[in-house]
Design an enzyme around this catalytic site. Structure first.
Site: not given
Length: 557
Positions: A490-492
């Site tokens: 969840d760190h794009p």
């Protein structure tokens, strides 16, 4: 709605961590600011109730935030177990980009964990130092004062030698103390620290967190409720909604349910002249301004740029060089759960409290990626109960299994850096939402540079800890049969990279479009490399730097 009033000195798309902080700074300087966000406004109370009432089997980060048809979320788990797959993924490692994010005022900081890491100096010079990846056109020193300003706005607690003897140096030089003292370790973190020291060659450090260790900015001290994700019930953790409210008090106008779908340009002077948005009834409005900032999530920013194609911009906005959508990046995640021989009592405080930072930097980065590792400290009762029920246990054996497992089950998660790869690309899917806007589609693969790092994680961290802590019932996530299978963290990042060369990047060192002189991108889309740090603090720092640039320009314009 009076369309004649839709104009401002600065028009910002997105009211999350980036857009809110830029709006506050610009409004405080006396500029007129209009912020457009695709999603609705929500309240903490309604989200807490959504979470409380969700079936335990479907509780996920996005469960309390049901998406609106005009502002779909990336991945949403319905109560019946079905999944809304708004973000289309493909490629050998497509699942490793199936990231969670939300479209609403305040953005994904509603359900984040508050981790507030700075990047390391070498994260900005990967190519020149280690011969891999790319260098950023800016360095750590360019962002250091903005990191601190963001930490002040958020209210960040953390360790640092400046705060007192014996506290850890996290590798990012500081000129000022953290706004608050570090968060004390939970019982689990203390047990884990002992295990890391005894069984590995690594160290455990206190995480820097946007979470209160004392009353700060009207927020209470953290009470350890242990559901930071998906919602801090008391508001002890920073949420961009706080900055939205401050920006509005300073004079900014924030409009929810306003889905920007087109960026209008004037090729005669290389400027953006307006953006167009739909309301939920698909009525269109035009917003003019002097300067424009794209501050949405990186996937939504890139999607908007590609969707804004017209006869003057057949490949989309700021995309004559075909670089928009390329080099999509995301921390490659691995996780392991196991039952320890002695109690660890997960779930007694913040969900992220301590991290192994030993492999964030080193000369080996010329051959394998950096990584960071932490306990995902959530109460394990639901997982333990589900596993016991699957074994058919009832009555007293079930009760004993739950008590034993809840006290001893632990989960360790890791994220590994990835290099920018032009073939990892976002394009527009054929499927469209109710407004006729295409879903985003990402093709993604992970190379051996990152895979070698994951092997080190398993062999030098997971396996020694499992053996040393007497681990049983080992479960690798996302694939129990493959410890090297990657998942999204969840760190794009990526899609509109920053750089000096207009042929290989989308924005310059000021995050200004190479093609359009009044268009800026305040988003992880501009990141040139992932590093290992959670990206949000760097996004905020970049946004503050953009705000300073715009203030100086408009003051002299």
């Amino acid at each position: 709605m009076n369309s004649t009033s839709l104009s401002a000195d600065v028009v910002i798309v997105g009211a999350g961590a980036a857009g809110s902080i830029a709006a506050l700074e610009l409004a405080n300087s006396g500029l007129s600011v209009l912020v457009l966000d695709a999603g609705p406004r929500v309240t903490r109370g309604e989200i807490v109730e959504n979470f409380r009432n969700a079936p335990i089997t479907t509780r996920a980060l996005t469960t309390p935030y049901p998406p609106k048809p005009w502002a779909l979320s990336s991945t949403f788990y319905n109560v019946d177990g079905t999944v809304l797959d708004y973000l289309q993924v493909s490629g050998p490692d497509g699942d490793a980009y199936q990231t969670d994010y939300m479209r609403l005022v305040g953005g994904t900081t509603w359900h984040w964990a508050g981790c507030a890491w700075r990047h390391l100096p070498n994260d900005f010079r990967l190519k020149s130092t280690y011969g891999v990846g790319r260098d950023w056109p800016i360095g750590y020193d360019d962002l250091e004062p903005y990191y601190y300003r963001a930490e002040q706005i958020w209210g960040v607690c953390g360790p640092d030698p400046l705060n007192g003897a014996g506290q850890e140096f996290l590798g990012s030089p500081r000129k000022q103390k953290y706004p608050m003292e570090l968060m004390p370790w939970t019982y689990t973190s203390r047990i884990f620290d002992e295990a890391v020291r005894n069984y590995t060659a690594c160290r455990l450090v206190h995480e820097p967190e946007a979470r209160n260790t004392r009353p700060y900015e009207g927020r209470p001290t953290c009470a350890g409720n242990n559901n930071c994700m998906p919602i801090c019930p008391i508001g002890a953790m920073y949420n961009a909604m706080e900055t939205v409210i401050k920006a509005e008090k300073a004079g900014a106008r924030v409009m929810e349910n306003s889905v920007v779908y087109r960026i209008e340009t004037n090729p005669a002077n290389n400027e953006v002249v307006a953006v167009h948005f739909y309301n939920p009834n698909r009525e269109s409005f035009r917003v003019t301004g002097k300067t424009f900032i794209l501050a949405a999530h990186n996937i939504e920013t890139v999607k908007l740029m590609l969707f804004s194609k017209d006869s003057k911009n057949p490949n989309g906005i700021a995309n004559k060089n075909d670089q928009v959508g390329r080099c999509m990046m995301e921390h490659a995640g691995t996780e392991v759960q196991f039952t320890c021989k002695d109690p660890v009592w997960m779930g007694q405080g913040p969900q992220h409290n301590a991290a192994v930072d030993t492999w964030r930097d080193g000369p080996w980065r010329n051959g394998m990626s950096a990584s960071i590792h932490r306990i995902d400290e959530v109460n394990m009762t639901a997982q333990v109960t589900e596993a016991a029920l699957k074994k058919g246990w009832v009555g007293k054996p079930l009760d004993q299994a739950i008590r034993h497992g809840t006290a001893r089950r632990i989960e360790i998660s890791s994220h590994h850096a990835v290099l920018p790869n032009p073939e990892n690309r976002l394009t527009l899917a054929d499927k469209q939402d109710m407004l006729g806007i295409n879903y985003p589609s990402v093709h993604y693969s992970i190379d051996d540079y990152t895979r070698r790092s994951a092997v080190r994680t398993v062999k030098e961290l997971y396996e020694p800890l499992i053996e040393g802590m007497g681990g049983t019932d080992v479960l690798y996530i996302p694939d129990p049969t493959n410890p090297y299978k990657f998942a999204a963290e969840d760190h794009p990042m990526g899609g509109a990279l920053m750089g000096d060369d207009p042929n290989t990047s989308v924005v310059d060192a000021q995050c200004r479009s190479h093609e359009l002189k009044n268009l800026y991108i305040a988003s992880s889309a501009v990141f040139v490399s992932t590093g290992t740090a959670n990206p949000t603090l760097t996004i905020a720092a970049i946004s503050l730097r953009i705000a300073d640039t715009i203030k100086a320009e408009l003051a002299h314009g």
